[in-house]
Design a protein around this motif. Structure first.
Motif, short mmCIF file in Angstrom:
data_model
loop_
_atom_site.label_atom_id
_atom_site.label_comp_id
_atom_site.label_asym_id
_atom_site.label_seq_id
_atom_site.Cartn_x
_atom_site.Cartn_y
_atom_site.Cartn_z
N LEU A 225 0.81 -1.21 0.00
CA LEU A 225 0.00 0.00 0.00
C LEU A 225 0.85 1.27 0.00
CD1 LEU A 225 -3.14 -0.64 2.25
CD2 LEU A 225 -3.01 -0.34 -0.22
N TRP A 226 2.08 1.16 0.47
CA TRP A 226 2.96 2.33 0.40
C TRP A 226 3.32 2.64 -1.05
CZ3 TRP A 226 4.62 5.31 4.65
CH2 TRP A 226 4.17 4.84 5.90
N ARG A 227 3.48 1.60 -1.86
CA ARG A 227 3.71 1.81 -3.29
C ARG A 227 2.42 2.22 -3.99
NH1 ARG A 227 8.05 0.38 -6.00
NH2 ARG A 227 6.85 -0.13 -7.86
N GLN A 228 1.30 1.66 -3.57
CA GLN A 228 0.02 2.00 -4.19
C GLN A 228 -0.33 3.47 -3.96
OE1 GLN A 228 -3.13 -0.92 -3.54
NE2 GLN A 228 -4.65 0.73 -3.53
N ASN A 229 0.18 4.06 -2.90
CA ASN A 229 -0.08 5.46 -2.58
C ASN A 229 1.14 6.35 -2.82
OD1 ASN A 229 -2.93 5.73 -1.19
ND2 ASN A 229 -2.05 3.82 -0.44
N ASP A 230 1.96 5.93 -3.75
CA ASP A 230 3.16 6.70 -4.12
C ASP A 230 2.91 7.34 -5.49
OD1 ASP A 230 5.67 7.50 -5.17
OD2 ASP A 230 6.69 6.09 -3.83
N PRO A 231 2.68 8.66 -5.55
CA PRO A 231 2.38 9.30 -6.84
C PRO A 231 3.53 9.26 -7.85
CG PRO A 231 1.61 10.67 -5.03
CD PRO A 231 2.47 9.58 -4.43
N VAL A 232 4.76 9.04 -7.38
CA VAL A 232 5.86 8.89 -8.33
C VAL A 232 5.74 7.54 -9.03
CG1 VAL A 232 8.35 8.84 -8.65
CG2 VAL A 232 7.35 10.42 -6.99
N VAL A 233 5.54 6.50 -8.25
CA VAL A 233 5.37 5.16 -8.81
C VAL A 233 4.16 5.12 -9.75
CG1 VAL A 233 4.83 2.75 -8.26
CG2 VAL A 233 6.47 4.02 -6.84
N ASN A 234 3.10 5.82 -9.35
CA ASN A 234 1.84 5.75 -10.09
C ASN A 234 1.57 7.02 -10.90
OD1 ASN A 234 0.76 3.15 -8.86
ND2 ASN A 234 1.18 4.37 -7.04
N ALA A 235 2.65 7.67 -11.33
CA ALA A 235 2.52 8.95 -12.03
C ALA A 235 1.71 8.85 -13.32
CB ALA A 235 3.91 9.53 -12.33
N ALA A 236 1.67 7.69 -13.93
CA ALA A 236 0.88 7.53 -15.16
C ALA A 236 -0.58 7.86 -14.93
CB ALA A 236 1.03 6.10 -15.70
N GLY A 237 -1.03 7.70 -13.69
CA GLY A 237 -2.41 8.00 -13.36
C GLY A 237 -2.73 9.49 -13.38
N LEU A 238 -1.70 10.33 -13.53
CA LEU A 238 -1.90 11.78 -13.60
C LEU A 238 -2.03 12.28 -15.03
CD1 LEU A 238 0.74 12.74 -10.89
CD2 LEU A 238 -1.75 12.89 -10.65
N ARG A 239 -1.96 11.37 -15.99
CA ARG A 239 -2.10 11.79 -17.38
C ARG A 239 -3.49 12.40 -17.60
NH1 ARG A 239 1.15 10.40 -21.33
NH2 ARG A 239 1.93 8.55 -20.20
N GLY A 240 -3.50 13.52 -18.30
CA GLY A 240 -4.76 14.19 -18.57
C GLY A 240 -5.12 15.26 -17.56
N VAL A 241 -4.36 15.33 -16.46
CA VAL A 241 -4.59 16.36 -15.44
C VAL A 241 -3.64 17.53 -15.69
CG1 VAL A 241 -4.51 16.88 -12.97
CG2 VAL A 241 -5.29 14.64 -13.74
N SER A 242 -4.13 18.73 -15.56
CA SER A 242 -3.26 19.91 -15.65
C SER A 242 -2.50 20.03 -14.33
CB SER A 242 -4.09 21.16 -15.91
OG SER A 242 -3.28 22.32 -15.93
N LEU A 243 -1.18 19.86 -14.37
CA LEU A 243 -0.37 19.76 -13.15
C LEU A 243 0.48 21.00 -12.93
CD1 LEU A 243 0.91 16.10 -13.63
CD2 LEU A 243 -0.81 16.86 -11.97
N TYR A 244 0.53 21.44 -11.67
CA TYR A 244 1.39 22.55 -11.26
C TYR A 244 2.17 22.08 -10.03
CZ TYR A 244 2.97 27.24 -9.92
OH TYR A 244 3.74 28.34 -9.60
N LEU A 245 3.49 22.08 -10.12
CA LEU A 245 4.36 21.67 -9.02
C LEU A 245 5.30 22.82 -8.67
CD1 LEU A 245 5.51 18.21 -10.47
CD2 LEU A 245 3.46 18.66 -9.10
N SER A 246 5.61 22.97 -7.40
CA SER A 246 6.57 24.00 -7.01
C SER A 246 7.31 23.61 -5.74
CB SER A 246 5.87 25.35 -6.80
OG SER A 246 5.07 25.32 -5.63
N ALA A 247 8.52 24.12 -5.63
CA ALA A 247 9.32 23.98 -4.41
C ALA A 247 10.50 24.94 -4.53
CB ALA A 247 9.81 22.55 -4.21
N ALA A 248 10.94 25.44 -3.38
CA ALA A 248 12.13 26.29 -3.34
C ALA A 248 13.34 25.44 -2.97
CB ALA A 248 11.93 27.43 -2.34
N THR A 249 14.49 26.08 -2.87
CA THR A 249 15.72 25.35 -2.59
C THR A 249 15.98 25.14 -1.11
OG1 THR A 249 16.96 27.42 -2.55
CG2 THR A 249 16.84 26.24 -4.66
N GLY A 250 15.32 25.94 -0.26
CA GLY A 250 15.61 25.89 1.17
C GLY A 250 16.60 26.95 1.62
N LEU A 251 17.27 27.57 0.67
CA LEU A 251 18.15 28.69 1.02
C LEU A 251 17.30 29.87 1.47
CD1 LEU A 251 20.59 28.53 -2.03
CD2 LEU A 251 21.05 27.75 0.33
N PRO A 252 17.79 30.69 2.41
CA PRO A 252 17.00 31.83 2.88
C PRO A 252 16.56 32.72 1.73
CG PRO A 252 18.89 31.50 4.30
CD PRO A 252 19.08 30.57 3.12
#
Length: 331
Positions: A225-252
């Protein structure tokens, strides 16, 4: 805007049944209440607090609904999730950002759950001694949209966005409920849940902070279930969705200064701890972006050059991602 049958209509229906000789079946004594709107109260010109009963969890869930500027026509819905505290603490979109004012001029419904602390907004395998019964995927993906759509004048187009731990949740919800969300925005999250670092991050939220047992959520560590709930493993399931991802570097960054955080201890914590967390989510975001690239699934990825794991940056990301969200829900 709320649609309820009038007392006159209910009385007329009952009278017709009696006159016609029909009998009403007796409801089972042990029947659990169905998912439904329990209450609604205006809290401002464009905001309402509602309570929705979840049949899956057999409890009432409080939510805030921000109303569209133009309520004369149907509007899309953005489901906006708080972080690890689930809105049960002071770290909320309403308390930490300009979300109320920002959406006051937008033509969309914004639905913010105010429960779900340390649950990862997922369906747990079994009740937890500390965190109770959690069936959040069922609630958010099935029960709540039906209530929102029957209560308000919606156009059938939905989006979902989340921060930190709930940035993992929004991706899993989109995979589990295919077609429900047109756009998904994940700010500063770690999509991986089946890798050792990914499991560590989940356990820090659920166990260290929440006092729960993550094995009640997804079974034994390293289990299926940890793999079943891993969006990287199951990224194909995001096809067709408009995706927006963001993250900073952690530097101040620009918000990691006394101008925005006057208390020195809080600022130090934001820079040191928040910086380390954000650096980790940046790597997670890059891993997901790489997997999406290999699958030829398009995604908008905002790689912020500096910044910690904190609200001012997420406010910026909500603003930046809004045009993409708005296109998806017809706002």
């Amino acid at each position: 805007m709320i649609r309820r049958p009038s007392r006159i209509a209910l009385a007329a229906t009952a009278a017709a049944l009696i006159v016609g000789g029909a009998s009403l079946p007796a409801a089972p004594v042990s029947a659990a209440p169905a998912s439904a709107l329990v209450s609604s109260s205006a809290t401002g010109p464009t905001s309402t607090d509602i309570v929705v009963h979840s049949a899956a969890m057999n409890r009432d869930i409080p939510l805030t609904v921000l109303l569209p500027k133009d309520r004369s026509r149907p509007a899309g819905v953005l489901y906006l999730l708080n972080g690890a505290g689930g809105g049960e603490d002071s770290a909320t979109w309403q308390g930490k950002t300009d979300v109320v004012n920002f959406f006051a001029q937008k033509n969309a419904y914004v639905v913010i759950p105010m429960k779900g602390a340390f649950s990862y907004y997922t369906d747990w395998l079994k009740p937890d001694e500390k965190l109770g019964v959690n069936k959040w995927s069922t609630f958010l993906g099935e029960e709540l949209p039906a209530v929102i759509d029957s209560t308000y004048s919606t156009n059938g187009r939905n989006a979902i966005a989340g921060i930190s731990s709930s940035a993992t949740s929004v991706l899993n919800l989109a995979i589990a409920h295919k077609g429900l969300y047109r756009t998904v925005a994940a700010y500063s999250g770690c999509a991986a849940t089946s890798t050792q670092p990914g499991q560590t991050y989940v356990r820090l939220v659920v166990e260290t902070r929440g006092g729960g047992d993550a094995r009640n959520m997804w079974g034994p560590y390293n289990g299926p279930l940890w793999r079943q709930n891993d969006p990287v493993v199951n990224a194909a399931g995001l096809r067709g969705v408009s995706l927006y991802l963001s993250a900073a570097t952690g530097l101040p960054g620009k918000y990691d200064t006394p101008q925005y955080v006057p208390d020195s201890a809080t600022l130090t914590d934001q820079i040191v701890v928040g910086g380390a967390i954000e650096a980790a989510t940046r790597q997670c975001t890059e891993d997901l972006a790489a997997k999406l690239g290999r699958l030829r699934i398009p995604a908008t990825v905002d790689r912020v050059p500096a910044g910690s794991h904190s609200w001012k940056y997420w406010q910026d990301q909500l603003h930046k991602s809004w045009p993409q969200i708005a296109r998806g829900i017809g706002a």
